[in-house]
Design a protein around this motif. Structure first.
Motif, PDB file in Angstrom:
ATOM      1  N   GLU A 126     -86.505 -65.912  54.043  1.00 53.83           N
ATOM      2  CA  GLU A 126     -85.203 -66.331  54.531  1.00 53.83           C
ATOM      3  C   GLU A 126     -84.619 -67.467  53.705  1.00 53.83           C
ATOM      4  OE1 GLU A 126     -84.891 -67.252  58.607  1.00 53.83           O
ATOM      5  OE2 GLU A 126     -85.113 -65.151  59.268  1.00 53.83           O
ATOM      6  N   SER A 127     -85.483 -68.334  53.104  1.00 51.58           N
ATOM      7  CA  SER A 127     -84.953 -69.408  52.275  1.00 51.58           C
ATOM      8  C   SER A 127     -84.227 -68.865  51.052  1.00 51.58           C
ATOM      9  CB  SER A 127     -86.090 -70.329  51.827  1.00 51.58           C
ATOM     10  OG  SER A 127     -87.015 -69.635  51.001  1.00 51.58           O
ATOM     11  N   PHE A 128     -84.539 -67.603  50.685  1.00 54.20           N
ATOM     12  CA  PHE A 128     -83.822 -66.938  49.589  1.00 54.20           C
ATOM     13  C   PHE A 128     -82.805 -65.905  50.116  1.00 54.20           C
ATOM     14  CE2 PHE A 128     -87.888 -68.276  47.800  1.00 54.20           C
ATOM     15  CZ  PHE A 128     -87.479 -68.954  46.668  1.00 54.20           C
ATOM     16  N   LEU A 129     -82.530 -65.936  51.424  1.00 48.54           N
ATOM     17  CA  LEU A 129     -81.594 -65.007  52.079  1.00 48.54           C
ATOM     18  C   LEU A 129     -82.044 -63.560  51.912  1.00 48.54           C
ATOM     19  CD1 LEU A 129     -78.164 -66.635  51.036  1.00 48.54           C
ATOM     20  CD2 LEU A 129     -79.529 -67.011  53.109  1.00 48.54           C
ATOM     21  N   LEU A 130     -83.350 -63.346  51.978  1.00 49.94           N
ATOM     22  CA  LEU A 130     -83.891 -61.994  51.893  1.00 49.94           C
ATOM     23  C   LEU A 130     -84.330 -61.533  53.270  1.00 49.94           C
ATOM     24  CD1 LEU A 130     -86.066 -62.365  48.657  1.00 49.94           C
ATOM     25  CD2 LEU A 130     -83.759 -61.397  48.851  1.00 49.94           C
TER      26      LEU A 130
END
Length: 509
Positions: A126-130
């Motif tokens: 989620e920190s990479f918007l995945l």
């Protein structure tokens, strides 16, 4: 490296070089002209030195106890300087102060840092918007950094000056402990000798009075004496017997003290010490020098002067808080996937100055004022130590001279009392005078003997006290030590802080 980057680095270096031209803040160490140490009167010859038993112009030797020419005393001093427990404490304190000074010298300058690490990690998707979970990966990072702290305003220099002065102050405290120890050892040994001598005098007086009582008993048996005369004789014998226990207790107390000074338990004295009954005497006039030599020699004066130096240096340390700290640093390293570690994509480096500045507040100025007040207090303590040393020396010289005069009078009185007692004893035994005349003469002789012995002990104490206040016996030539104290032979400098100057000198760029 592109041209703008080179320009920025060149500007940073130029800025750093410009700042490096700044001078040390805070007052330089200088002795005030009005200090007691600088007064001509304090450095002049001592007053009241008409006593022929002192030599005002003679220099006090380092091993002053050898003037007594007593091998036993020399051995006791050597052993005490080697084994005394308090000296070992002072030596440990000196080594600790030396270590603190080394730490102060090591502050600032170049500092090096190296880091390296390898880890297996699960990164957050989620920190990479995945929306899908990332697989675990192996990471590695490493860095080597070097930095240099510029002492632009002398904070580190002043701190090292303070630490150095603290070390020298502790060294002077060790010297002071050595001076006190030597005097205590000599004093305890002399007390043992005089206590034994006074015991011999008291025992001799007791023997004479016992013989006088026997004569009285024989005269009563022959019809020439009276019971009151025998009662008086018994009373005199009892009084002389009562004088023995205090002298024995005094001798034992001195023996126990000497054993402790030697690092031994009570009763463990070198052979022959407890049998001494003639205290060592000086074979020459006591050398006392002058005021200047005294002020240069006394360890307590040197200790106070070094405390003043340390307090002065701390003014600069506090003043430097008004200015920023500047470091110049560079680092080289890599960070990324373990498989790619060292590749160009993982490499990183940095170079440039770091300026850290806590804006001054009222608390900063208050700390400066506090250090200035501390320096003023240290100066007052320095003056006090100088005046105290002069007072103690003059008092000891005066007391020694007057006690010598009293000793001479008591010697004459004792000689006359002995003659009178002998004559009255013969007259009484021949029936030509009453017993009370002989008894009074014996009492006078006993009192004269005891007083003379006490005065002889007092003169010996005066000599040792005079050696103590003169401050001899601390330097390296005097005796062996457990370590070589740094700055042990520091002589009080002729310049230190100008206390009259109440302004903290803030040097500009």
């Amino acid at each position: 490296m592109n041209r703008p980057t080179l320009h920025r680095i060149a500007f940073a270096l130029a800025l750093t070089s410009s700042l490096a031209a700044c001078r040390t803040v805070g007052p330089d160490y200088a002795v005030p002209a009005g200090s007691a140490f600088q007064r001509p009167e304090a450095n002049a010859a001592f007053i009241d030195t008409a006593n022929p038993q002192v030599a005002p112009g003679a220099e006090l030797p380092a091993r002053w106890w050898e003037l007594y020419q007593d091998a036993t005393l020399n051995g006791l001093v050597e052993q005490a300087l080697r084994d005394n427990v308090e000296l070992k404490v002072a030596d440990a304190n000196l080594r600790r102060a030396a270590a603190v000074y080394e730490q102060a010298l090591d502050a600032g300058g170049f500092e090096y840092e190296a880091e390296a690490g390898v880890s297996r990690a699960q990164l957050s998707a989620e920190s990479f918007l995945l929306e899908h979970e990332l697989p675990p990966i192996n990471l590695a990072d490493g860095k080597f950094a070097v930095s240099y702290q510029f002492d632009l305003f002398g904070k580190l220099k002043r701190a090292s000056e303070a630490a150095r002065a603290d070390e020298q102050s502790v060294a002077a405290a060790m010297d002071l402990a050595r001076v006190s120890l030597v005097a205590q050892v000599a004093g305890s040994y002399v007390e043992i000798c005089h206590a034994n001598h006074e015991l011999h005098v008291a025992e001799h007086s007791l023997q004479l009075q016992q013989r006088s009582r026997e004569v009285t008993q024989r005269l009563i048996s022959a019809g020439r004496g009276t019971p009151p005369e025998l009662a008086r004789a018994n009373a005199q014998v009892a009084m002389l017997e009562a004088a023995l226990p205090p002298l024995q207790a005094q001798r034992q107390a001195s023996e126990y003290q000497l054993a402790a000074l030697l690092g031994r338990t009570p009763g463990q004295l070198p052979e022959g010490v407890d049998a001494c009954d003639h205290a060592p005497t000086l074979a020459q006039p006591l050398p006392v020098g002058d005021g200047r030599a005294l002020l240069q020699r006394r360890p307590d004066i040197r200790q106070a002067e070094r405390k003043l130096a340390a307090a002065t240096a701390r003014i600069g340390v506090a003043t430097a808080e008004l200015y920023p700290d500047i470091r110049l640093g560079a680092s080289l390293g890599a960070a990324g996937l373990l498989a790619d570690f060292g590749e160009p994509l993982t490499q990183q480096w940095s170079f440039g100055p770091l300026i850290s500045w806590t804006l001054p507040s009222s608390g900063t100025h208050a700390r400066i004022h506090a250090t200035e007040a501390g320096a003023d207090a240290a100066l007052a303590e320095f003056d006090h130590s100088v005046l105290q040393a002069l007072r103690e020396t003059q008092t000891a010289l005066s007391r020694y001279a007057h006690d010598l005069q009293r000793l001479q009078s008591l010697q004459q009185a004792q000689a006359q009392a002995a003659l009178a007692a002998e004559q009255n004893r013969r007259l009484y035994q021949g029936g030509r005078t009453p017993y009370l005349s002989s008894l009074d003469a014996d009492r006078t002789l006993v009192s004269a003997d005891a007083t003379l012995a006490q005065q002889q002990a007092q003169v010996s104490r005066d000599q040792i006290q005079l050696f103590l206040v003169l401050g001899g016996g601390w330097n390296a030539d005097a005796a062996p030590t457990t370590s070589t104290p740094t700055g042990a032979q520091t002589v009080v400098p002729t310049v230190s802080r100008q206390a009259a100057s109440r302004h903290t000198t803030t040097q500009q760029h």
